[in-house]
Design an enzyme around this catalytic site. Structure first.
Site, PDB file in Angstrom:
ATOM      1  N   TRP A  13       0.730  -0.973   0.330  1.00 24.30           N
ATOM      2  CA  TRP A  13      -0.316   0.206   0.599  1.00 24.30           C
ATOM      3  C   TRP A  13       0.868   0.925  -0.100  1.00 24.30           C
ATOM      4  O   TRP A  13       1.586   1.255   0.806  1.00 24.30           O
ATOM      5  CB  TRP A  13      -0.548  -0.098   1.246  1.00 24.30           C
ATOM      6  CG  TRP A  13      -1.490   0.896   1.144  1.00 24.30           C
ATOM      7  CD1 TRP A  13      -1.510   2.169   2.302  1.00 24.30           C
ATOM      8  CD2 TRP A  13      -3.025   1.898   0.369  1.00 24.30           C
ATOM      9  NE1 TRP A  13      -2.588   2.960   2.427  1.00 24.30           N
ATOM     10  CE2 TRP A  13      -3.724   3.171   0.394  1.00 24.30           C
ATOM     11  CE3 TRP A  13      -3.630   0.904  -0.400  1.00 24.30           C
ATOM     12  CZ2 TRP A  13      -4.733   3.116   0.579  1.00 24.30           C
ATOM     13  CZ3 TRP A  13      -4.819   1.686  -0.521  1.00 24.30           C
ATOM     14  CH2 TRP A  13      -5.715   2.956  -0.161  1.00 24.30           C
ATOM     15  N   ASP A  38       3.379  -5.346   4.062  1.00 27.52           N
ATOM     16  CA  ASP A  38       3.813  -6.323   5.302  1.00 27.52           C
ATOM     17  C   ASP A  38       4.748  -7.468   6.146  1.00 27.52           C
ATOM     18  O   ASP A  38       5.593  -7.515   4.546  1.00 27.52           O
ATOM     19  CB  ASP A  38       2.291  -7.397   5.218  1.00 27.52           C
ATOM     20  CG  ASP A  38       0.678  -6.551   5.377  1.00 27.52           C
ATOM     21  OD1 ASP A  38       1.445  -5.140   6.403  1.00 27.52           O
ATOM     22  OD2 ASP A  38      -0.142  -6.798   5.189  1.00 27.52           O
TER      23      ASP A  38
HETATM   24  N1  ABN Z   1      -2.121  -4.474   5.894  1.00 27.62           N
HETATM   25  C1  ABN Z   1      -2.425  -5.325   7.596  1.00 27.62           C
HETATM   26  C2  ABN Z   1      -2.883  -5.800   7.724  1.00 27.62           C
HETATM   27  C3  ABN Z   1      -2.843  -7.333   7.663  1.00 27.62           C
HETATM   28  C4  ABN Z   1      -3.854  -7.834   7.788  1.00 27.62           C
HETATM   29  C5  ABN Z   1      -5.403  -7.509   7.619  1.00 27.62           C
HETATM   30  C6  ABN Z   1      -5.772  -6.099   7.815  1.00 27.62           C
HETATM   31  C7  ABN Z   1      -4.655  -5.367   7.312  1.00 27.62           C
END
Ligand code: ABN
Length: 175
Positions: free
Chosen positions: A102, A121
């Protein structure tokens, strides 16, 4: 008693012989001038400045990678990797960054410039659970459900467990 009187008399006389009225006045003058100048001497007040920064929570938080208010986190959604054994920009040991991310644009208060930031992430371990942070500054209205930051970007990784999120500066926005 007499001998004590005599001792006092002798020491007073010898003091009076050794010191002139002028030297007493000069010493007194020096003492008073020193006392007046003491508050003007340079004093290390850095500890007071640090205390002031801590007591103004807004400013300290914008500089602290373990705070959700840290300037780079303006569009993050997840657990901060800096609270999970990693840093603001590197995944904790045992996890791998997601290749899809993102993207946000955050203003750095230190230089007033806008930076393009990637929110990756970190994948491969169970949810970290520390320092949950969800900021959506300057987010545009959503036109597709998948077009927001509330997505597990680990979905493309071999190990799709989500652990935490990092923010990586990609560049500075030119106006
Ligand atoms: N981008 C973080 C995230 C991970 C899992 C669920 C929602 C958000």
């Amino acid at each position: 008693m007499r001998s004590l009187d005599r001792w006092f008399e002798q020491s007073s006389r010898s003091l009076a012989q050794q010191t002139s009225r002028r030297s007493v006045l000069a010493g007194l003058g020096r003492l008073l001038t020193g006392a007046a100048l003491l508050p003007l001497l340079p004093i290390d007040r850095s500890s007071r400045a640090e205390a002031a920064a801590e007591s103004s929570p807004g400013k300290a938080a914008a500089d602290n990678p373990e705070s959700c208010e840290y300037w780079k986190y303006c569009a993050i959604d997840g657990f901060l990797c800096s609270c999970c054994g990693g840093s603001s920009h590197s995944c904790p040991p045992g996890t791998a960054p997601s290749p899809i991310t993102w993207i946000g644009t955050c203003r750095n208060p230190a230089d007033g410039r806008d930076y393009i930031v990637s929110y990756n992430d970190c994948c491969g371990k169970a949810s970290c659970g520390n320092c949950e942070c969800n900021r959506n500054e300057r987010e545009k209205p959503m036109y597709r459900l998948s077009r927001n930051n509330d997505v597990n970007w680990c979905m493309a990784n071999a190990e799709s467990n989500y652990h935490c999120s990092v923010s990586v500066i990609l560049g500075v926005s030119e106006q």
